[in-house]
Design a protein around this motif. Structure first.
Motif, PDB file in Angstrom:
ATOM      1  N   ASN A  44       5.590  -6.062  -9.751  1.00  0.00           N
ATOM      2  CA  ASN A  44       4.535  -6.325  -9.066  1.00  0.00           C
ATOM      3  C   ASN A  44       4.493  -5.588  -7.809  1.00  0.00           C
ATOM      4  O   ASN A  44       5.491  -4.793  -7.315  1.00  0.00           O
ATOM      5  CB  ASN A  44       4.560  -7.926  -8.775  1.00  0.00           C
ATOM      6  CG  ASN A  44       5.855  -8.278  -8.113  1.00  0.00           C
ATOM      7  OD1 ASN A  44       6.147  -7.647  -6.700  1.00  0.00           O
ATOM      8  ND2 ASN A  44       6.402  -9.276  -8.384  1.00  0.00           N
ATOM      9  N   GLU A  45       3.458  -5.571  -7.105  1.00  0.00           N
ATOM     10  CA  GLU A  45       3.371  -4.700  -5.972  1.00  0.00           C
ATOM     11  C   GLU A  45       4.235  -4.849  -4.780  1.00  0.00           C
ATOM     12  O   GLU A  45       4.618  -4.120  -3.963  1.00  0.00           O
ATOM     13  CB  GLU A  45       1.768  -4.887  -5.260  1.00  0.00           C
ATOM     14  CG  GLU A  45       0.837  -4.179  -6.082  1.00  0.00           C
ATOM     15  CD  GLU A  45       0.211  -4.845  -7.050  1.00  0.00           C
ATOM     16  OE1 GLU A  45       0.483  -6.208  -7.470  1.00  0.00           O
ATOM     17  OE2 GLU A  45      -0.863  -4.492  -7.578  1.00  0.00           O
ATOM     18  N   GLN A  74      -0.953   0.655  -1.482  1.00  0.00           N
ATOM     19  CA  GLN A  74      -1.550   0.384  -2.749  1.00  0.00           C
ATOM     20  C   GLN A  74      -0.291  -0.138  -3.714  1.00  0.00           C
ATOM     21  O   GLN A  74      -0.588  -0.950  -4.556  1.00  0.00           O
ATOM     22  CB  GLN A  74      -2.156   1.394  -3.325  1.00  0.00           C
ATOM     23  CG  GLN A  74      -3.569   1.893  -2.751  1.00  0.00           C
ATOM     24  CD  GLN A  74      -3.269   2.907  -1.635  1.00  0.00           C
ATOM     25  OE1 GLN A  74      -2.048   3.355  -1.475  1.00  0.00           O
ATOM     26  NE2 GLN A  74      -4.028   3.319  -0.744  1.00  0.00           N
ATOM     27  N   ALA A  75       0.928   0.350  -3.247  1.00  0.00           N
ATOM     28  CA  ALA A  75       1.814  -0.071  -4.219  1.00  0.00           C
ATOM     29  C   ALA A  75       1.902  -0.090  -5.763  1.00  0.00           C
ATOM     30  O   ALA A  75       2.357  -0.872  -6.299  1.00  0.00           O
ATOM     31  CB  ALA A  75       2.275  -1.442  -3.577  1.00  0.00           C
ATOM     32  N   PHE A  90       7.299   3.376  -9.089  1.00  0.00           N
ATOM     33  CA  PHE A  90       5.943   3.015  -9.739  1.00  0.00           C
ATOM     34  C   PHE A  90       5.786   1.476  -9.933  1.00  0.00           C
ATOM     35  O   PHE A  90       6.874   0.647 -10.293  1.00  0.00           O
ATOM     36  CB  PHE A  90       6.158   3.636 -11.296  1.00  0.00           C
ATOM     37  CG  PHE A  90       5.809   5.062 -11.368  1.00  0.00           C
ATOM     38  CD1 PHE A  90       4.375   5.463 -11.057  1.00  0.00           C
ATOM     39  CD2 PHE A  90       6.775   5.828 -11.582  1.00  0.00           C
ATOM     40  CE1 PHE A  90       4.387   6.677 -11.505  1.00  0.00           C
ATOM     41  CE2 PHE A  90       6.627   7.163 -11.681  1.00  0.00           C
ATOM     42  CZ  PHE A  90       5.228   7.694 -11.551  1.00  0.00           C
ATOM     43  N   HIS A  91       4.567   0.907 -10.083  1.00  0.00           N
ATOM     44  CA  HIS A  91       4.425  -0.266 -10.788  1.00  0.00           C
ATOM     45  C   HIS A  91       4.558  -0.035 -12.094  1.00  0.00           C
ATOM     46  O   HIS A  91       4.222   0.874 -12.471  1.00  0.00           O
ATOM     47  CB  HIS A  91       2.894  -0.793 -10.346  1.00  0.00           C
ATOM     48  CG  HIS A  91       2.442  -2.332 -10.724  1.00  0.00           C
ATOM     49  ND1 HIS A  91       2.330  -2.585 -12.132  1.00  0.00           N
ATOM     50  CD2 HIS A  91       2.343  -3.178  -9.910  1.00  0.00           C
ATOM     51  CE1 HIS A  91       2.034  -3.795 -12.021  1.00  0.00           C
ATOM     52  NE2 HIS A  91       1.992  -4.073 -10.795  1.00  0.00           N
ATOM     53  N   LYS A  92       5.092  -1.225 -12.836  1.00  0.00           N
ATOM     54  CA  LYS A  92       5.528  -1.067 -14.315  1.00  0.00           C
ATOM     55  C   LYS A  92       4.431  -0.446 -15.039  1.00  0.00           C
ATOM     56  O   LYS A  92       4.537   0.464 -16.040  1.00  0.00           O
ATOM     57  CB  LYS A  92       5.766  -2.450 -15.132  1.00  0.00           C
ATOM     58  CG  LYS A  92       6.373  -2.357 -16.197  1.00  0.00           C
ATOM     59  CD  LYS A  92       6.665  -3.590 -16.811  1.00  0.00           C
ATOM     60  CE  LYS A  92       7.501  -3.478 -17.954  1.00  0.00           C
ATOM     61  NZ  LYS A  92       8.251  -4.947 -18.366  1.00  0.00           N
ATOM     62  N   GLU A  93       2.917  -0.738 -14.884  1.00  0.00           N
ATOM     63  CA  GLU A  93       1.901  -0.402 -15.613  1.00  0.00           C
ATOM     64  C   GLU A  93       1.756   1.407 -15.345  1.00  0.00           C
ATOM     65  O   GLU A  93       1.372   2.053 -16.380  1.00  0.00           O
ATOM     66  CB  GLU A  93       0.590  -0.911 -15.446  1.00  0.00           C
ATOM     67  CG  GLU A  93       0.619  -2.384 -15.810  1.00  0.00           C
ATOM     68  CD  GLU A  93      -0.414  -3.248 -15.111  1.00  0.00           C
ATOM     69  OE1 GLU A  93      -1.358  -2.911 -14.342  1.00  0.00           O
ATOM     70  OE2 GLU A  93      -0.131  -4.501 -15.063  1.00  0.00           O
TER      71      GLU A  93
END
Length: 118
Positions: A44-45, A74-75, A90-93
């Motif tokens: 998560n962010e 934005q994270a 990265f964020h996972k997505e």
């Protein structure tokens, strides 16, 4: 301190914040922009920001200068530029979407050792 020692410090900083799938790539033979990539992700962010902050804090403790830090607000993909080493948090997505490991598939992996990730 050499780059491989710095990469290990960065990996430890990521692991401290429970970053997932921490990978270091030797970019020296495949890119002119940097010698190493370190790639990891958070779920998560808030975790992504914590990982980037942990990298920043651990580098500052060692007197290593961060040249640029981008994407923190934005994270989704935070880039921490240390010159010879560029960290991608990265964020996972976003990690699966951009898939830097496949994009830079010619780069060899650098051995790192981290607690809960391997």
């Amino acid at each position: 301190m050499d780059n491989k020692e710095i990469i290990q410090l960065i990996a430890n900083a990521c692991d401290d914040k429970r970053a997932e799938d921490i990978v270091a790539l030797d970019m020296q033979d495949v890119s002119l922009m940097t010698d190493y990539f370190l790639i990891c992700h958070g779920s998560n962010e808030r975790q992504v920001q914590a990982i980037a902050r942990s990298i920043k804090d651990s580098m500052e403790e060692e007197g290593i200068i961060i040249k640029r830090l981008e994407g923190y607000e934005q994270a989704r993909w935070i880039l921490v530029d240390l010159g010879d080493i560029v960290c991608h948090v990265f964020h996972k997505e976003e990690r699966s979407y951009y898939n830097l490991e496949r994009l830079w598939g010619d780069a060899s992996k650098v051995e790192i050792s981290v607690g809960h990730n391997g």
